[in-house]
Design a protein around this motif. Structure first.
Motif, PDB file in Angstrom:
ATOM      1  N   UNK A  78      26.664  42.798  43.229  1.00 34.24           N
ATOM      2  CA  UNK A  78      24.961  42.672  43.220  1.00 34.24           C
ATOM      3  C   UNK A  78      24.062  42.824  44.716  1.00 34.24           C
ATOM      4  N   UNK A  79      24.740  42.804  45.377  1.00 31.94           N
ATOM      5  CA  UNK A  79      23.626  42.780  46.729  1.00 31.94           C
ATOM      6  C   UNK A  79      23.647  44.173  47.176  1.00 31.94           C
ATOM      7  N   UNK A  80      24.622  45.388  46.711  1.00 27.79           N
ATOM      8  CA  UNK A  80      24.686  46.217  47.598  1.00 27.79           C
ATOM      9  C   UNK A  80      23.519  46.431  46.505  1.00 27.79           C
ATOM     10  N   UNK A  81      24.153  46.676  45.335  1.00 28.61           N
ATOM     11  CA  UNK A  81      23.501  47.142  44.328  1.00 28.61           C
ATOM     12  C   UNK A  81      24.579  49.358  43.951  1.00 28.61           C
ATOM     13  N   UNK A  82      25.276  49.445  44.336  1.00 21.13           N
ATOM     14  CA  UNK A  82      25.854  50.550  44.206  1.00 21.13           C
ATOM     15  C   UNK A  82      25.948  51.637  43.144  1.00 21.13           C
ATOM     16  N   UNK A  83      25.583  53.203  43.363  1.00 21.69           N
ATOM     17  CA  UNK A  83      25.254  53.602  42.425  1.00 21.69           C
ATOM     18  C   UNK A  83      27.077  54.205  41.827  1.00 21.69           C
ATOM     19  N   UNK A  84      27.634  54.534  43.192  1.00 19.37           N
ATOM     20  CA  UNK A  84      28.885  54.838  42.543  1.00 19.37           C
ATOM     21  C   UNK A  84      29.467  53.582  43.055  1.00 19.37           C
ATOM     22  N   UNK A  85      31.149  52.180  42.950  1.00 22.58           N
ATOM     23  CA  UNK A  85      31.623  51.900  42.993  1.00 22.58           C
ATOM     24  C   UNK A  85      33.084  52.622  43.024  1.00 22.58           C
ATOM     25  N   UNK A  86      33.587  52.673  43.919  1.00 22.24           N
ATOM     26  CA  UNK A  86      34.626  53.185  44.270  1.00 22.24           C
ATOM     27  C   UNK A  86      36.463  52.438  44.240  1.00 22.24           C
ATOM     28  N   UNK A  87      37.393  52.070  43.555  1.00 18.24           N
ATOM     29  CA  UNK A  87      38.475  51.083  44.027  1.00 18.24           C
ATOM     30  C   UNK A  87      39.399  51.511  44.261  1.00 18.24           C
ATOM     31  N   UNK A  88      40.705  51.057  45.463  1.00 14.79           N
ATOM     32  CA  UNK A  88      41.353  52.030  45.085  1.00 14.79           C
ATOM     33  C   UNK A  88      43.157  50.736  45.118  1.00 14.79           C
ATOM     34  N   UNK A  89      44.208  50.961  44.580  1.00 19.53           N
ATOM     35  CA  UNK A  89      44.880  49.863  44.192  1.00 19.53           C
ATOM     36  C   UNK A  89      44.446  48.931  43.075  1.00 19.53           C
ATOM     37  N   UNK A  90      45.637  48.428  42.703  1.00 28.62           N
ATOM     38  CA  UNK A  90      45.557  47.366  42.372  1.00 28.62           C
ATOM     39  C   UNK A  90      44.732  46.105  41.944  1.00 28.62           C
ATOM     40  N   UNK A  91      44.448  45.262  43.021  1.00 24.05           N
ATOM     41  CA  UNK A  91      43.844  44.348  42.714  1.00 24.05           C
ATOM     42  C   UNK A  91      42.106  44.950  43.476  1.00 24.05           C
ATOM     43  N   UNK A  92      41.682  45.257  43.653  1.00 30.56           N
ATOM     44  CA  UNK A  92      39.943  46.168  43.747  1.00 30.56           C
ATOM     45  C   UNK A  92      39.626  46.293  42.631  1.00 30.56           C
ATOM     46  N   UNK A  93      41.207  47.454  41.983  1.00 28.77           N
ATOM     47  CA  UNK A  93      40.514  47.634  40.283  1.00 28.77           C
ATOM     48  C   UNK A  93      39.630  45.865  39.407  1.00 28.77           C
ATOM     49  N   UNK A  94      41.342  45.863  39.469  1.00 29.03           N
ATOM     50  CA  UNK A  94      41.410  44.411  38.551  1.00 29.03           C
ATOM     51  C   UNK A  94      39.952  43.560  38.705  1.00 29.03           C
ATOM     52  N   UNK A  95      40.376  43.116  40.275  1.00 28.90           N
ATOM     53  CA  UNK A  95      39.248  41.846  40.508  1.00 28.90           C
ATOM     54  C   UNK A  95      37.749  42.700  40.312  1.00 28.90           C
ATOM     55  N   UNK A  96      37.280  43.958  40.730  1.00 34.60           N
ATOM     56  CA  UNK A  96      35.633  44.451  40.457  1.00 34.60           C
ATOM     57  C   UNK A  96      35.540  44.826  38.863  1.00 34.60           C
ATOM     58  N   UNK A  97      36.677  45.361  38.024  1.00 36.35           N
ATOM     59  CA  UNK A  97      36.507  44.565  36.759  1.00 36.35           C
ATOM     60  C   UNK A  97      36.452  43.832  36.021  1.00 36.35           C
ATOM     61  N   UNK A  98      37.441  42.770  36.241  1.00 39.45           N
ATOM     62  CA  UNK A  98      36.927  41.420  35.767  1.00 39.45           C
ATOM     63  C   UNK A  98      35.435  40.848  37.001  1.00 39.45           C
ATOM     64  N   UNK A  99      34.808  40.532  37.699  1.00 37.75           N
ATOM     65  CA  UNK A  99      34.069  40.872  38.007  1.00 37.75           C
ATOM     66  C   UNK A  99      32.879  41.464  37.564  1.00 37.75           C
ATOM     67  N   UNK A 100      32.672  43.157  36.725  1.00 38.41           N
ATOM     68  CA  UNK A 100      31.505  43.771  36.132  1.00 38.41           C
ATOM     69  C   UNK A 100      31.615  42.969  34.862  1.00 38.41           C
ATOM     70  N   UNK A 101      32.992  42.217  34.344  1.00 40.47           N
ATOM     71  CA  UNK A 101      32.427  41.301  32.883  1.00 40.47           C
ATOM     72  C   UNK A 101      30.953  40.131  32.901  1.00 40.47           C
ATOM     73  N   UNK A 102      31.181  39.771  34.349  1.00 40.72           N
ATOM     74  CA  UNK A 102      30.033  39.025  34.626  1.00 40.72           C
ATOM     75  C   UNK A 102      28.569  38.849  34.368  1.00 40.72           C
ATOM     76  N   UNK A 103      29.045  40.574  34.731  1.00 41.55           N
ATOM     77  CA  UNK A 103      27.462  40.801  35.292  1.00 41.55           C
ATOM     78  C   UNK A 103      26.827  41.767  35.263  1.00 41.55           C
ATOM     79  N   UNK A 104      25.542  42.332  35.486  1.00 42.01           N
ATOM     80  CA  UNK A 104      24.701  43.671  35.401  1.00 42.01           C
ATOM     81  C   UNK A 104      23.666  44.181  36.207  1.00 42.01           C
ATOM     82  N   UNK A 105      24.305  45.346  36.837  1.00 39.91           N
ATOM     83  CA  UNK A 105      23.877  45.694  37.134  1.00 39.91           C
ATOM     84  C   UNK A 105      23.466  47.353  37.598  1.00 39.91           C
TER      85      UNK A 105
END
Length: 376
Positions: A78-105
């Protein structure tokens, strides 16, 4: 335009995707890196990359710490406000995905690179299958947003996610790994011919990488008095339940079956002085070690499994063997080492394949094309 790359550890990003970030920077993107350590902070900041270290563990066993990490990730995004979020491997994908469920950007695109399905996908036990079902459920949550695409390194992984309804085919892309500098990883034209040929395996010392099968094949060849050197290169990983112990490796060394070189930073010279690259893995995304070997003009012996089979045109630049079959592995190694002309021809073909498919110019262009979706 901002890109936020999210990875577990900086060493992985450094060895696989730093070149991608630098190419994106050349294209005019403002680059940010979210990572679970500070190891490369000074180095990356000197390259103009905004470095954000976060508290992220590898094992994920402490629930409170993991929830705290997801909350921290959410706030960073939310602070960085990226136009593209690129995640690699299981944990970053899952954690970023879960965090996106509870935020709007205002982010226009999430790019999730599935660089392999991991050990969980291989389990045959009830507990293991249940855990894999749980992971797939989390993946579905991560990919649920309509502005999300998946990047895969082999067709098998892609089809698994489509079949299990994690994402749609139109939202999935295939990219040939992380790419390689084929002008740096070149064959050694001055290598001396030796009757004692070297077979080299570069990987973490994990059961899933087929290390035990390699050692068992080495034992078979040793007892046959085959004139070859079987070399292992890579770290012991005590935090991984699939890791072999140093004692197990040293026992094979003591018996004379293998040579163990541990972690080595100069992989190029190792490949340039080897004769065959081997990786009897149980499953891969697309093994960078074999891409490097192919670029150095080595024939490849690997298993007929997802990720590995993509590296070998069987009989043209290497040999595919049955997974977990030490005897077949030993026989294939012996056959290739006893046929010098075939070994040379396969090595030449490996080099051609590497240049045509895995050079940076091809792979990085694929990622840039995916990123341009964000500009539409």
């Amino acid at each position: 335009m901002k890109i936020l790359y999210f990875v577990n550890i900086s060493s992985f990003f450094n060895s696989h995707f730093l070149t991608l970030a630098l190419r994106a920077k050349e294209e005019g993107y403002d680059i940010h890196l979210l990572v679970g350590d500070e190891d490369k902070k000074e180095e990356y900041e000197s390259l103009g990359i905004n470095y954000h270290a976060i508290p992220l563990t590898r094992d994920g066993t402490k629930l409170f710490s993991e929830i705290k990490a997801i909350y921290y990730i959410r706030n960073k995004i939310l602070d960085i406000k990226p136009d593209i979020l690129h995640c690699f491997t299981i944990k970053p994908i899952l954690y970023a995905g879960l965090s996106n469920l509870f935020s709007k950007s205002n982010r226009s695109l999430n790019v999730y690179s599935v660089t392999g399905l991991g050990s969980a996908s291989l389990s045959e036990s009830f507990k293991g299958k249940l855990f894999w079902f749980f992971l797939l459920s989390l993946y579905k949550l991560a990919f649920i947003q309509k502005n999300t695409v998946g990047v895969f390194e082999n067709e098998d992984d892609k089809l698994t996610f489509i079949k299990d309804k994690v994402l749609l085919d139109k939202n999935s892309f295939l990219v040939n790994g992380a790419g390689i500098d084929t002008k740096k990883y070149v064959p050694n034209e001055n290598k001396l011919n030796s009757t004692n040929k070297e077979v080299l395996l570069v990987a973490r010392m994990l059961k899933d990488k087929g290390i035990r099968e390699f050692i068992e094949a080495a034992e078979i060849l040793y007892k046959r008095k085959s004139n070859c050197k079987m070399s292992l290169v890579g770290d012991i990983d005590p935090e991984n339940i699939s890791s072999l112990s140093l004692n197990e490796i040293n026992e094979a060394v003591k018996e004379g079956y293998v040579v163990y070189l541990g972690y080595q930073s100069d992989i190029l010279s190792l490949y340039q002085n080897a004769d065959v690259a081997c990786l009897p893995s149980y499953r891969e995304g697309l093994p960078k070690s074999l891409i490097e070997a192919a670029s150095c003009g080595l024939p490849i012996i690997t298993t007929d499994v997802p990720g590995c089979r993509q590296m070998v045109d069987n009989g043209k630049n290497g040999i595919l063997v049955e997974v977990k079959n030490s005897l077949a592995l030993a026989n294939s190694i012996e056959f290739l080492l006893n046929n010098t002309d075939l070994l040379i021809d396969m090595g030449n073909n490996s080099r051609k394949i590497a240049v045509e498919k895995f050079d940076y110019k091809h792979v990085l262009n694929s990622f840039m094309n995916i990123y341009r979706i964000a500009k539409k």
